[in-house]
Design a protein around this motif. Structure first.
Motif, PDB file in Angstrom:
ATOM      1  N   ARG A 115       6.185 -17.953 -58.563  1.00 15.19           N
ATOM      2  CA  ARG A 115       5.368 -18.779 -57.675  1.00 15.19           C
ATOM      3  C   ARG A 115       5.944 -20.184 -57.549  1.00 15.19           C
ATOM      4  O   ARG A 115       6.253 -20.837 -58.554  1.00 15.19           O
ATOM      5  CB  ARG A 115       3.936 -18.857 -58.192  1.00 15.19           C
ATOM      6  CG  ARG A 115       3.177 -17.552 -58.138  1.00 15.19           C
ATOM      7  CD  ARG A 115       1.795 -17.744 -58.746  1.00 15.19           C
ATOM      8  NE  ARG A 115       1.006 -18.723 -58.013  1.00 15.19           N
ATOM      9  CZ  ARG A 115      -0.076 -18.450 -57.295  1.00 15.19           C
ATOM     10  NH1 ARG A 115      -0.491 -17.197 -57.193  1.00 15.19           N
ATOM     11  NH2 ARG A 115      -0.747 -19.398 -56.687  1.00 15.19           N
ATOM     12  N   GLU A 116       6.029 -20.649 -56.309  1.00 17.41           N
ATOM     13  CA  GLU A 116       6.572 -21.982 -56.078  1.00 17.41           C
ATOM     14  C   GLU A 116       5.648 -23.057 -56.637  1.00 17.41           C
ATOM     15  O   GLU A 116       6.118 -24.051 -57.213  1.00 17.41           O
ATOM     16  CB  GLU A 116       6.796 -22.196 -54.582  1.00 17.41           C
ATOM     17  CG  GLU A 116       7.519 -23.503 -54.251  1.00 17.41           C
ATOM     18  CD  GLU A 116       7.854 -23.621 -52.773  1.00 17.41           C
ATOM     19  OE1 GLU A 116       8.737 -24.423 -52.436  1.00 17.41           O
ATOM     20  OE2 GLU A 116       7.218 -22.916 -51.964  1.00 17.41           O
ATOM     21  N   ASP A 117       4.322 -22.881 -56.494  1.00 21.98           N
ATOM     22  CA  ASP A 117       3.386 -23.892 -56.992  1.00 21.98           C
ATOM     23  C   ASP A 117       3.440 -23.980 -58.516  1.00 21.98           C
ATOM     24  O   ASP A 117       3.322 -25.066 -59.094  1.00 21.98           O
ATOM     25  CB  ASP A 117       1.956 -23.632 -56.510  1.00 21.98           C
ATOM     26  CG  ASP A 117       1.504 -22.188 -56.703  1.00 21.98           C
ATOM     27  OD1 ASP A 117       2.278 -21.385 -57.263  1.00 21.98           O
ATOM     28  OD2 ASP A 117       0.360 -21.868 -56.299  1.00 21.98           O
ATOM     29  N   TYR A 119       6.127 -23.321 -60.317  1.00 21.24           N
ATOM     30  CA  TYR A 119       7.413 -23.970 -60.603  1.00 21.24           C
ATOM     31  C   TYR A 119       7.267 -25.492 -60.578  1.00 21.24           C
ATOM     32  O   TYR A 119       7.733 -26.204 -61.485  1.00 21.24           O
ATOM     33  CB  TYR A 119       8.462 -23.518 -59.596  1.00 21.24           C
ATOM     34  CG  TYR A 119       9.742 -24.312 -59.636  1.00 21.24           C
ATOM     35  CD1 TYR A 119      10.658 -24.153 -60.682  1.00 21.24           C
ATOM     36  CD2 TYR A 119      10.051 -25.239 -58.638  1.00 21.24           C
ATOM     37  CE1 TYR A 119      11.833 -24.893 -60.727  1.00 21.24           C
ATOM     38  CE2 TYR A 119      11.206 -25.969 -58.671  1.00 21.24           C
ATOM     39  CZ  TYR A 119      12.105 -25.800 -59.714  1.00 21.24           C
ATOM     40  OH  TYR A 119      13.263 -26.546 -59.751  1.00 21.24           O
ATOM     41  N   TYR A 120       6.596 -26.003 -59.545  1.00 18.09           N
ATOM     42  CA  TYR A 120       6.464 -27.461 -59.439  1.00 18.09           C
ATOM     43  C   TYR A 120       5.498 -28.039 -60.481  1.00 18.09           C
ATOM     44  O   TYR A 120       5.607 -29.208 -60.840  1.00 18.09           O
ATOM     45  CB  TYR A 120       6.031 -27.844 -58.021  1.00 18.09           C
ATOM     46  CG  TYR A 120       7.152 -27.680 -57.025  1.00 18.09           C
ATOM     47  CD1 TYR A 120       8.333 -28.407 -57.148  1.00 18.09           C
ATOM     48  CD2 TYR A 120       7.052 -26.769 -55.983  1.00 18.09           C
ATOM     49  CE1 TYR A 120       9.377 -28.243 -56.254  1.00 18.09           C
ATOM     50  CE2 TYR A 120       8.093 -26.594 -55.080  1.00 18.09           C
ATOM     51  CZ  TYR A 120       9.254 -27.342 -55.221  1.00 18.09           C
ATOM     52  OH  TYR A 120      10.293 -27.174 -54.344  1.00 18.09           O
ATOM     53  N   LYS A 174      14.612 -21.124 -58.710  1.00 21.36           N
ATOM     54  CA  LYS A 174      14.564 -21.294 -57.251  1.00 21.36           C
ATOM     55  C   LYS A 174      14.963 -19.998 -56.553  1.00 21.36           C
ATOM     56  O   LYS A 174      14.380 -19.641 -55.524  1.00 21.36           O
ATOM     57  CB  LYS A 174      15.476 -22.447 -56.828  1.00 21.36           C
ATOM     58  CG  LYS A 174      14.953 -23.811 -57.277  1.00 21.36           C
ATOM     59  CD  LYS A 174      15.826 -24.936 -56.779  1.00 21.36           C
ATOM     60  CE  LYS A 174      15.260 -26.293 -57.212  1.00 21.36           C
ATOM     61  NZ  LYS A 174      16.124 -27.424 -56.782  1.00 21.36           N
ATOM     62  N   GLN A 175      15.929 -19.292 -57.130  1.00 19.18           N
ATOM     63  CA  GLN A 175      16.302 -18.005 -56.572  1.00 19.18           C
ATOM     64  C   GLN A 175      15.176 -16.988 -56.785  1.00 19.18           C
ATOM     65  O   GLN A 175      14.904 -16.154 -55.924  1.00 19.18           O
ATOM     66  CB  GLN A 175      17.590 -17.498 -57.227  1.00 19.18           C
ATOM     67  CG  GLN A 175      18.138 -16.200 -56.638  1.00 19.18           C
ATOM     68  CD  GLN A 175      18.482 -16.331 -55.169  1.00 19.18           C
ATOM     69  OE1 GLN A 175      19.199 -17.237 -54.770  1.00 19.18           O
ATOM     70  NE2 GLN A 175      17.939 -15.426 -54.340  1.00 19.18           N
ATOM     71  N   CYS A 176      14.515 -17.089 -57.954  1.00 18.17           N
ATOM     72  CA  CYS A 176      13.375 -16.209 -58.232  1.00 18.17           C
ATOM     73  C   CYS A 176      12.250 -16.437 -57.217  1.00 18.17           C
ATOM     74  O   CYS A 176      11.575 -15.485 -56.799  1.00 18.17           O
ATOM     75  CB  CYS A 176      12.849 -16.437 -59.646  1.00 18.17           C
ATOM     76  SG  CYS A 176      13.976 -15.901 -60.951  1.00 18.17           S
ATOM     77  N   ILE A 177      12.058 -17.682 -56.811  1.00 17.31           N
ATOM     78  CA  ILE A 177      11.051 -17.998 -55.791  1.00 17.31           C
ATOM     79  C   ILE A 177      11.435 -17.351 -54.467  1.00 17.31           C
ATOM     80  O   ILE A 177      10.605 -16.723 -53.799  1.00 17.31           O
ATOM     81  CB  ILE A 177      10.908 -19.530 -55.638  1.00 17.31           C
ATOM     82  CG1 ILE A 177      10.305 -20.136 -56.905  1.00 17.31           C
ATOM     83  CG2 ILE A 177      10.047 -19.868 -54.423  1.00 17.31           C
ATOM     84  CD1 ILE A 177      10.337 -21.656 -56.924  1.00 17.31           C
ATOM     85  N   ASP A 178      12.707 -17.485 -54.090  1.00 17.30           N
ATOM     86  CA  ASP A 178      13.185 -16.875 -52.836  1.00 17.30           C
ATOM     87  C   ASP A 178      13.046 -15.350 -52.871  1.00 17.30           C
ATOM     88  O   ASP A 178      12.787 -14.725 -51.837  1.00 17.30           O
ATOM     89  CB  ASP A 178      14.653 -17.251 -52.588  1.00 17.30           C
ATOM     90  CG  ASP A 178      14.830 -18.739 -52.288  1.00 17.30           C
ATOM     91  OD1 ASP A 178      13.830 -19.380 -51.901  1.00 17.30           O
ATOM     92  OD2 ASP A 178      15.951 -19.246 -52.439  1.00 17.30           O
TER      93      ASP A 178
END
Length: 459
Positions: free
Chosen positions: A306-308, A310-311, A297-301
Motif C-alpha cells: 500500500r502506498e499510504d 509506505y508513506y 516502490k516497485q512493490c507498490i507498482d
C-alpha cells in the motif's frame, strides 16, 4: 514510567466485574475478567499482570486463599482486595498476608484511580531496579555473546551519513524505514536507534514478517481471543501489546501480506488495533521501525504494498550500503571479527597474510556482514598457522554470484588510471549530486565533470 497496566479483575458479581473493567479500560488500561479462583488461576498462568483486583468473597471460596497462593508464586504482584465486609480485622489480615490495599464496595472510579496511582509508583520503582539489573546482565551477555558488540565507527561517507540521519532521529517518535540488502545490519541498527531513544528503558520487540502464515502473523502481531481460529484455545496478547510504550521492529516489512497492511496503517495513524476475533478497539503507543531488502516502490507498482502505508512508514528513510561499497570499512570489520573469534577459541592468530587480505578485499560479499562474520569465524577455527591465508577462507565462487563484478582494489594488478576510474565510478553511484561527489573526491565540480566525460567516452 509505565502508564498502561495489565490488570486482572476477580469477582463473582458480574455487575462489579463489568463496571470495574469499564472504569479501567476507559483510562487506557488492559483488563481481563475472572469469576472464580479457578478461572483466575488459569488467567495468571497464561498472562503476566501488573495488578490484581480480588474479591474477598467468591461464592463459597475465600479470596484470601488465592492471595496466599499469589504471595508464593508472584510475590511482587500487587493485589487489591475488594470486600463488602470491610472491617479492621479483615483489612489487617489481608495486609498481613501481603495485600497491597483494599477497597470497600461500592467504590468509585476515582478510588480505583487513586489505588492505581500508588501501584504505578511501586511498579516504576521496581522497574528502575530491574533496569539496573538488566544492564549488568547485558554486559555479562556481551562477554559470552556469539558475536562482538556492534561498532558504528566508519570511514565510509555514505554509511556515516546514514548513521547520522538515524541517530539524530532516534530521540523522536518518528517512524523509520531502513532499506538494504540482507546482512547489512538493519536489525542491529534498529536496536541501536531504540537504545539511543527517549524510550530506551521500554521494550524493544521484533516480529519477522515472512516467518509465519497470514493468519498466524496477524495473531502474533495483534493478539487474538479464544476461539478466533482453529488452535486458539485461549486469549493471547500480541507483539503490539508487548511493545506498548516502546519500539516495535517489523523486520522484512516488504513481506507483510496485503490483508494485514490496513490494520498496521490504522495502528500507525490512530494508535488503535483490535485482537483477532474481537471487536473491542484497543490503544497502543508504539514507535515503529521497519526494515526490508525489497524495493517497496516497485512493490507498490506491482500492487503488493500500500502506498499510504509506505508513506506512513518512511517519515525517515535510509538505505544501509552493501559491504562491497564500504571498502574502507571492510578490512576493519574482518580484523575485528578475527580478534574476537581467535580470543573466543583461545588461539593466537596475529592477523591476515598479504594474500589472505587480498582474498578478503577481492570478494564482493553478497551476504554482507553476516557472510563476512561466518567466513572469519570458520577461518579462525580451521587455519593452520598464525595468519589467515586464502586457503583458510571459503572457496568463493564469484562467477555464479549476481552481485559479483570485477573489483579494482588498491594493490591489484591494475594501472593508476583504472583505479581512479573505478573510484570515481563508485563515488558517483552513491552520491546524490555531482557537487557532493566532487566534495568526497576532494576536487572541484568542473574537474569531476571533465573526468566523468572522459570516462564516458572510453566506455
Amino acid at each position: 514510567m509505565k502508564n498502561k497496566l495489565d490488570i486482572l479483575v476477580v469477582d463473582d458479581e458480574k455487575s462489579i466485574r463489568d463496571s470495574t473493567m469499564i472504569a479501567l479500560e476507559s483510562d487506557g488500561h488492559y483488563a481481563d475478567p475472572a469469576d472464580s479462583i479457578k478461572s483466575a488461576q488459569i488467567r495468571i498462568k497464561e498472562e503476566e499482570y501488573d495488578l490484581v483486583f480480588l474479591d474477598l468473597k467468591l461464592g463459597d471460596d475465600d479470596g484470601l486463599h488465592l492471595l496466599e497462593e499469589l504471595q508464593k508464586s508472584h510475590p511482587r504482584l500487587p493485589v487489591v482486595i475488594f470486600t463488602a465486609y470491610a472491617s479492621v480485622d479483615t483489612a489487617i489480615k489481608a495486609t498481613q498476608l501481603g495485600a497491597f490495599d483494599y477497597l470497600e464496595k461500592p467504590f468509585t472510579p476515582d478510588q480505583i484511580r487513586a489505588i492505581i496511582a500508588k501501584v504505578k509508583k511501586q511498579i516504576n520503582t521496581q522497574s528502575e531496579i530491574k533496569s539496573l539489573e538488566s544492564q549488568v546482565h547485558s554486559l555479562q551477555d556481551q562477554v559470552v555473546a556469539n558475536s562482538p558488540p556492534p561498532s558504528f565507527e566508519t570511514t565510509d561517507e555514505a554509511m556515516r551519513e546514514t548513521l547520522d540521519t538515524l541517530f539524530r532521529s532516534a530521540p523522536t517518535p518518528a517512524s523509520i524505514l531502513i532499506l538494504g540488502e540482507s546482512g547489512t545490519g538493519k536489525s542491529v541498527v534498529a536496536k541501536a536507534i531504540h537504545d539511543r531513544s527517549h524510550i530506551a528503558d521500554k521494550p524493544f520487540v521484533t516480529i519477522s514478517c515472512p516467518s509465519l502464515s497470514k493468519e498466524l502473523l496477524e495473531s502474533e502481531l495483534f493478539g487474538h481471543v479464544k476461539g478466533a481460529f482453529t488452535g486458539a484455545v485461549k486469549d493471547a496478547w500480541g507483539k503490539v501489546h508487548a511493545a506498548n510504550g516502546g519500539t516495535l521492529f517489523l523486520d522484512e516489512i516488504g513481506e507483510l501480506p496485503m490483508e494485514i497492511q490496513p490494520k498496521l496503517l490504522r495502528l500507525l495513524q490512530e494508535r488503535e488495533y483490535e485482537r483477532v476475533g474481537e471487536n473491542k478497539i484497543r490503544s497502543a503507543n508504539v514507535r515503529v521501525i521497519a526494515a526490508t531488502n525489497r524495493d517497496l516502490k516497485q512493490c507498490i507498482d506491482d500492487g503488493e504494498f500500500r502506498e499510504d502505508l509506505y508513506y506512513r512508514l518512511n517519515v525517515i528513510e535510509v538505505e544501509m550500503p552493501p559491504l562491497r561499497t564500504r571498502l574502507t570499512d571492510l578490512v576493519g570489520f574482518a580484523e575485528n571479527y578475527l580478534r574476537y573469534f581467535s580470543k573466543q577459541i583461545a588461539r593466537d592468530i596475529s592477523g591476515f597474510s598479504k594474500d589472505g587480505l587480498q582474498a578478503i578485499q577481492s570478494y564482493p560479499w553478497p551476504g554482507n556482514l553476516r557472510e563476512l562474520r561466518n567466513a572469519i569465524e570458520r577461518a579462525a577455527i580451521l587455519c593452520r598457522s598464525q595468519q589467515i591465508e586464502p586457503e583458510d577462507l571459503p572457496s568463493f565462487d564469484t562467477s555464479s554470484n549476481s552481485n559479483s563484478r570485477d573489483v579494482a582494489l588498491v594493490g591489484s594488478d591494475i594501472t593508476l588510471e583504472e583505479l581512479e576510474a573505478e573510484h570515481i565510478k563508485r563515488v558517483m553511484e552513491k552520491s546524490t549530486s555531482l557537487q557532493k561527489a566532487a566534495e568526497i573526491l576532494g576536487i572541484d565540480k568542473t574537474t569531476l565533470y571533465r573526468k566523468r566525460k572522459k570516462l564516458d567516452s572510453v566506455n
